[in-house]
Design a protein around this motif. Sequence first.
Motif, short mmCIF file in Angstrom:
data_model
loop_
_atom_site.label_atom_id
_atom_site.label_comp_id
_atom_site.label_asym_id
_atom_site.label_seq_id
_atom_site.Cartn_x
_atom_site.Cartn_y
_atom_site.Cartn_z
N LYS A 63 0.84 -1.02 -0.18
CA LYS A 63 -0.09 0.05 0.02
C LYS A 63 0.83 1.33 0.07
O LYS A 63 0.40 2.24 -0.94
CB LYS A 63 -0.85 0.19 1.26
CG LYS A 63 -1.74 1.09 1.35
CD LYS A 63 -2.66 1.14 2.80
CE LYS A 63 -3.41 2.22 2.88
NZ LYS A 63 -4.17 2.25 4.12
N ARG A 64 1.74 1.21 1.00
CA ARG A 64 2.68 2.54 1.14
C ARG A 64 3.60 2.62 0.15
O ARG A 64 4.23 3.88 -0.35
CB ARG A 64 3.23 2.49 2.44
CG ARG A 64 2.01 2.62 3.31
CD ARG A 64 2.89 2.74 4.74
NE ARG A 64 1.87 2.74 5.72
CZ ARG A 64 2.35 3.17 7.06
NH1 ARG A 64 3.44 3.39 7.69
NH2 ARG A 64 1.35 3.03 8.02
N GLY A 66 4.22 0.48 -2.68
CA GLY A 66 4.04 -0.14 -4.07
C GLY A 66 4.75 -1.48 -4.47
O GLY A 66 5.08 -1.64 -5.68
N GLN A 76 0.43 2.21 -12.74
CA GLN A 76 0.31 3.36 -12.00
C GLN A 76 -0.65 4.47 -12.75
O GLN A 76 -0.31 4.73 -13.90
CB GLN A 76 1.41 3.87 -11.55
CG GLN A 76 1.38 5.18 -10.83
CD GLN A 76 2.70 5.59 -10.01
OE1 GLN A 76 3.71 5.27 -10.92
NE2 GLN A 76 2.74 6.32 -9.09
N GLU A 86 -2.79 10.65 -6.86
CA GLU A 86 -2.78 10.25 -5.34
C GLU A 86 -3.69 9.14 -5.18
O GLU A 86 -4.61 8.95 -5.72
CB GLU A 86 -3.18 11.49 -4.42
CG GLU A 86 -2.17 12.69 -4.27
CD GLU A 86 -0.65 12.21 -3.79
OE1 GLU A 86 -0.64 11.48 -3.03
OE2 GLU A 86 0.42 12.71 -4.55
N PRO A 87 -3.59 8.45 -4.21
CA PRO A 87 -4.32 7.04 -4.00
C PRO A 87 -5.80 7.72 -3.70
O PRO A 87 -6.63 7.05 -3.66
CB PRO A 87 -3.75 6.46 -2.69
CG PRO A 87 -2.30 6.69 -2.68
CD PRO A 87 -2.34 8.40 -3.34
N SER A 88 -6.03 8.79 -3.08
CA SER A 88 -7.41 9.49 -2.66
C SER A 88 -7.90 10.10 -3.84
O SER A 88 -9.28 10.50 -3.68
CB SER A 88 -7.09 10.37 -1.50
OG SER A 88 -6.20 11.44 -1.86
N SER A 89 -7.33 10.05 -4.90
CA SER A 89 -7.93 10.98 -6.10
C SER A 89 -9.06 10.15 -6.81
O SER A 89 -8.83 8.75 -6.60
CB SER A 89 -6.94 11.39 -7.05
OG SER A 89 -5.91 11.85 -6.60
N GLU A 90 -9.80 10.47 -7.53
CA GLU A 90 -11.01 10.05 -7.75
C GLU A 90 -10.88 10.06 -9.58
O GLU A 90 -10.60 11.16 -10.08
CB GLU A 90 -12.33 10.40 -7.48
CG GLU A 90 -12.46 10.23 -6.08
CD GLU A 90 -14.15 10.54 -5.52
OE1 GLU A 90 -14.94 10.84 -6.38
OE2 GLU A 90 -14.39 10.69 -4.46
#
Length: 146
Positions: A63-64, A66, A76, A86-90
């Motif tokens: 997770k942190r 990759g 990616q 970013e992982p929080s992007s939609e």
Amino acid sequence: MLVLVLGLLAVSYASSMRAFLDQRARIGDLKSAIAERQADIDRLEREKRRWQDPEFVQGQARKRFGYLEPGETGYQVIDVDGEPLEPSSELSDPDQVVPEPTPTAWWETAWASVELAGDPPRERTPAARLDAPAEDLGGDPAGGGR
């Protein structure tokens, strides 16, 4: 004399009672602080136990950082600037994305202006008289002007 002695006893009793109540409040505050610290200690001990589990450590590395297992392929997603998201992007729905208009060449724009100059569009004739209030024009409402 008896009243004076009773008054003196009442004052000393009241001050002792006040000190007693202050100490009880302080003890209550300290007990709640101890309970909070104990909850923090319990939470940290649970996290410590989680980090001792190899599966959890492997999941955090994936997770942190990759990390991948041998034979896996990593992907990616990048944005329009080429930067990784970013992982929080939609991600947006491709059906809802409005395509950018196709740019026209400069010579097409120049030729369109030449054609327009040769045959300008017909516009409405301007009004012969404006019906604006006299206050808006800066004049006198009675029509006297300045």
